[in-house]
Design an enzyme around this catalytic site. Structure first.
Site, mmCIF file in Angstrom:
data_model
loop_
_atom_site.group_PDB
_atom_site.id
_atom_site.type_symbol
_atom_site.label_atom_id
_atom_site.label_comp_id
_atom_site.label_asym_id
_atom_site.label_seq_id
_atom_site.Cartn_x
_atom_site.Cartn_y
_atom_site.Cartn_z
ATOM 1 N N ILE A 39 -31.759 12.201 0.131
ATOM 2 C CA ILE A 39 -30.321 12.058 0.384
ATOM 3 C C ILE A 39 -29.898 10.625 0.072
ATOM 4 O O ILE A 39 -30.403 9.687 0.694
ATOM 5 C CB ILE A 39 -29.977 12.382 1.857
ATOM 6 N N THR A 40 -28.977 10.447 -0.864
ATOM 7 C CA THR A 40 -28.494 9.088 -1.136
ATOM 8 C C THR A 40 -27.479 8.714 -0.062
ATOM 9 O O THR A 40 -26.693 9.540 0.391
ATOM 10 C CB THR A 40 -27.851 8.979 -2.535
ATOM 11 N N GLY A 41 -27.525 7.447 0.368
ATOM 12 C CA GLY A 41 -26.606 6.986 1.413
ATOM 13 C C GLY A 41 -26.777 7.731 2.715
ATOM 14 O O GLY A 41 -25.808 7.963 3.417
ATOM 15 N N ASN A 43 -27.756 6.797 5.455
ATOM 16 C CA ASN A 43 -27.806 5.952 6.662
ATOM 17 C C ASN A 43 -26.559 6.053 7.529
ATOM 18 O O ASN A 43 -26.510 5.479 8.607
ATOM 19 C CB ASN A 43 -28.067 4.491 6.280
ATOM 20 N N SER A 44 -25.524 6.753 7.047
ATOM 21 C CA SER A 44 -24.333 6.868 7.887
ATOM 22 C C SER A 44 -23.577 8.156 7.580
ATOM 23 O O SER A 44 -23.916 8.880 6.646
ATOM 24 C CB SER A 44 -23.408 5.653 7.687
ATOM 25 N N GLY A 45 -22.590 8.422 8.383
ATOM 26 C CA GLY A 45 -21.638 9.498 8.129
ATOM 27 C C GLY A 45 -22.253 10.869 7.877
ATOM 28 O O GLY A 45 -23.197 11.298 8.547
ATOM 29 N N TYR A 192 -10.681 6.793 -6.958
ATOM 30 C CA TYR A 192 -11.548 7.646 -6.144
ATOM 31 C C TYR A 192 -11.451 9.104 -6.622
ATOM 32 O O TYR A 192 -12.466 9.761 -6.854
ATOM 33 C CB TYR A 192 -11.159 7.529 -4.665
HETATM 34 N N1 LIG Z 1 -15.226 11.306 4.905
HETATM 35 C C1 LIG Z 1 -14.467 12.165 4.262
HETATM 36 O O1 LIG Z 1 -13.416 12.545 4.750
HETATM 37 C C2 LIG Z 1 -14.896 12.704 2.918
HETATM 38 C C3 LIG Z 1 -14.075 13.652 2.285
HETATM 39 C C4 LIG Z 1 -14.467 14.160 1.061
HETATM 40 C C5 LIG Z 1 -15.647 13.722 0.469
HETATM 41 N N2 LIG Z 1 -16.420 12.786 1.094
HETATM 42 C C6 LIG Z 1 -17.650 12.343 0.423
HETATM 43 O O2 LIG Z 1 -18.750 12.451 1.287
HETATM 44 C C7 LIG Z 1 -19.750 11.507 0.900
HETATM 45 C C8 LIG Z 1 -20.275 10.801 2.121
HETATM 46 O O3 LIG Z 1 -19.268 9.972 2.651
HETATM 47 P P1 LIG Z 1 -19.070 9.634 4.188
HETATM 48 O O4 LIG Z 1 -17.758 10.175 4.558
HETATM 49 O O5 LIG Z 1 -20.253 10.007 4.969
HETATM 50 O O6 LIG Z 1 -18.880 8.023 4.086
HETATM 51 P P2 LIG Z 1 -19.716 6.821 4.674
HETATM 52 O O7 LIG Z 1 -19.980 6.996 6.119
HETATM 53 O O8 LIG Z 1 -18.964 5.599 4.220
HETATM 54 O O9 LIG Z 1 -21.104 6.920 3.900
HETATM 55 C C9 LIG Z 1 -21.219 6.547 2.574
HETATM 56 C C10 LIG Z 1 -22.662 6.205 2.303
HETATM 57 O O10 LIG Z 1 -22.797 5.824 0.928
HETATM 58 C C11 LIG Z 1 -23.549 4.633 0.893
HETATM 59 N N3 LIG Z 1 -23.269 3.836 -0.300
HETATM 60 C C12 LIG Z 1 -22.094 3.291 -0.686
HETATM 61 N N4 LIG Z 1 -22.267 2.578 -1.794
HETATM 62 C C13 LIG Z 1 -23.584 2.650 -2.111
HETATM 63 C C14 LIG Z 1 -24.387 2.100 -3.142
HETATM 64 N N5 LIG Z 1 -23.871 1.281 -4.075
HETATM 65 N N6 LIG Z 1 -25.698 2.385 -3.167
HETATM 66 C C15 LIG Z 1 -26.244 3.171 -2.226
HETATM 67 N N7 LIG Z 1 -25.542 3.729 -1.229
HETATM 68 C C16 LIG Z 1 -24.221 3.448 -1.170
HETATM 69 C C17 LIG Z 1 -23.154 3.891 2.143
HETATM 70 O O11 LIG Z 1 -24.097 2.887 2.429
HETATM 71 P P3 LIG Z 1 -23.679 1.595 3.307
HETATM 72 O O12 LIG Z 1 -23.784 2.019 4.742
HETATM 73 O O13 LIG Z 1 -24.691 0.570 2.918
HETATM 74 O O14 LIG Z 1 -22.280 1.207 2.922
HETATM 75 C C18 LIG Z 1 -23.163 5.032 3.135
HETATM 76 O O15 LIG Z 1 -24.449 5.317 3.579
HETATM 77 C C19 LIG Z 1 -19.099 10.593 -0.121
HETATM 78 O O16 LIG Z 1 -19.535 10.959 -1.405
HETATM 79 C C20 LIG Z 1 -17.625 10.883 0.035
HETATM 80 O O17 LIG Z 1 -16.919 10.679 -1.170
HETATM 81 C C21 LIG Z 1 -16.064 12.271 2.310
#
Ligand SMILES: NC(=O)c1ccc[n+]([C@@H]2O[C@H](COP(=O)([O-])OP(=O)(O)OC[C@H]3O[C@@H](n4cnc5c(N)ncnc54)[C@H](OP(=O)(O)O)[C@@H]3O)[C@@H](O)[C@H]2O)c1
Ligand SMILES: *[C@@H]1O[C@H](CO)[C@@H](O)[C@H](O)[C@H]1NC(C)=O
Length: 308
Positions: A39-41, A43-45, A192
């Site tokens: 799983i990439t990223g 570590n959060s969310g 985005y």
């Molecule tokens: N949240 C929403 O409402 C929503 C809606 C539609 C789609 N999504 C998609 O769901 C996915 C997960 O997002 P999330 O909501 O869980 O957001 P998030 O909590 O901000 O998690 C994003 C993750 O991506 C990592 N990341 C960012 N840039 C990176 C890089 N250059 N190299 C490696 N890792 C990197 C972050 O690492 P760091 O902790 O180091 O920053 C973090 O672990 C994303 O693709 C997002 O577009 C989210």
């Protein structure tokens, strides 16, 4: 009288929001013993909740993160919450293609299997540039994952039947790709949207490339999720979004449900190349189903990441 009115409207709002936030859980209980998930990223969310859910099903889980300290802490959390010790982290910065290549080399050397790849990491609407000079959203969300997936594809084929999931967003529909300017970096929200549209095309073209080779692909919209994505924005915006998220967005655990569904379900596997929302296949806008554009993006991406 006024008090009654206030109570009544608050209650009405409460039920409307509750209804909007109602989502389906993944009810498929397939186990993943003996399988490895990357799983990439993670570590959060959403990524972290996905890691917990899949580790609970017996999979070995590797999270690929850019910050080793955050990653180590997340691994402790994931182990604790999933009651599984088969979890580890590796360093990957998707904003740097050399890091992606390095990561794949390490991964292929140290891990014997790869059954499920989850392209989850993502940058929200941020105007910035990657180390290789690509726009941040396009570079991280699309190009980094494009290279990563291609370099890991041989291993995925060996471990067939295997799956590649790519997180996208329903906001893909607000933009179109401009092949004269793939690095469009003007209006933050639109950069985005374009990167998430690229994810949709990528997942479909990947399904064609891997057809008949035991690899199935899924583009997942997780819903609107209360994750850490606002950390890239100003304090004022964060406060505002906190309120909006509290009212309209779902918790991360819920956001991971469709991801988990696509990772395990046999039902989902019948729709390789498909787009999934709320634990079921959904229909993309016709322009986003254009296989000509998907192929063109694939070829352009091959050139941009120098994959030959
Ligand atoms: N949240 C929403 O409402 C929503 C809606 C539609 C789609 N999504 C998609 O769901 C996915 C997960 O997002 P999330 O909501 O869980 O957001 P998030 O909590 O901000 O998690 C994003 C993750 O991506 C990592 N990341 C960012 N840039 C990176 C890089 N250059 N190299 C490696 N890792 C990197 C972050 O690492 P760091 O902790 O180091 O920053 C973090 O672990 C994303 O693709 C997002 O577009 C989210
Ligand atoms: C970890 O998972 C892998 C792949 O699923 C499996 O082969 C291995 O035996 C597991 N290790 C432990 C200690 O459970």
């Amino acid at each position: 009288m006024y008090l009654l009115y206030t109570i009544f409207t608050s209650l009405a709002f409460f039920f409307v929001f509750k209804r909007m936030k109602r989502r389906r859980y993944c009810t498929d209980l397939t186990r993943l013993d003996g399988k490895t998930v990357l799983i990439t990223g993670g570590n959060s969310g959403i990524g972290k909740e996905t890691a917990i859910a899949l580790a609970m099903r017996g999979a070995r889980v590797v999270i690929a993160c850019r910050d080793p300290d955050k990653a180590a802490k997340a691994v402790r959390d994931i182990k604790f919450k999933s009651h599984s010790l088969n979890v580890s982290h590796m360093e990957l910065d998707l904003a740097n293609l050399r890091s992606v290549r390095e990561f794949c080399k390490n991964f292929l050397q140290t891990e014997k299997r790869l059954d499920i790849l989850i392209n989850n990491a993502g940058m929200p609407s941020v105007l910035d540039w990657t180390d290789d000079g690509f726009s941040m959203c396009f570079g991280v969300n699309h190009l980094g994952h494009f290279l990563l997936t291609n370099l890991l594809l041989p291993r995925l084929r060996e471990c067939a039947p295997s799956r590649v999931l790519t997180l996208t967003c329903s906001s893909y529909k607000y933009q179109k790709l401009d092949f004269q300017d793939l690095n469009y970096n003007l209006l933050p929200f639109f950069t985005y949207c374009r990167s998430k549209l690229a994810n949709v095309y990528f997942s479909q073209e990947l399904a064609r490339v891997t057809e008949g080779k035991g690899v199935t692909t899924y583009a997942v919209h997780p819903g609107f999720v209360q994750s850490g994505w606002t950390c890239h924005f100003s304090f004022l915006f964060r406060i505002l979004m906190q309120v909006v998220m509290w009212m309209f967005f779902v918790p991360c655990e819920m956001g991971a449900q469709t991801v988990v569904y696509c990772a395990v379900s046999d039902e989902a596997a019948k729709h390789s190349g498909g787009y999934f929302v709320d634990c079921r296949p959904a229909t993309l806008r016709p322009f986003a189903r254009d296989s000509g554009v998907a192929k063109k993006l694939w070829e352009a991406s091959e050139r941009l990441v120098k994959l030959a």
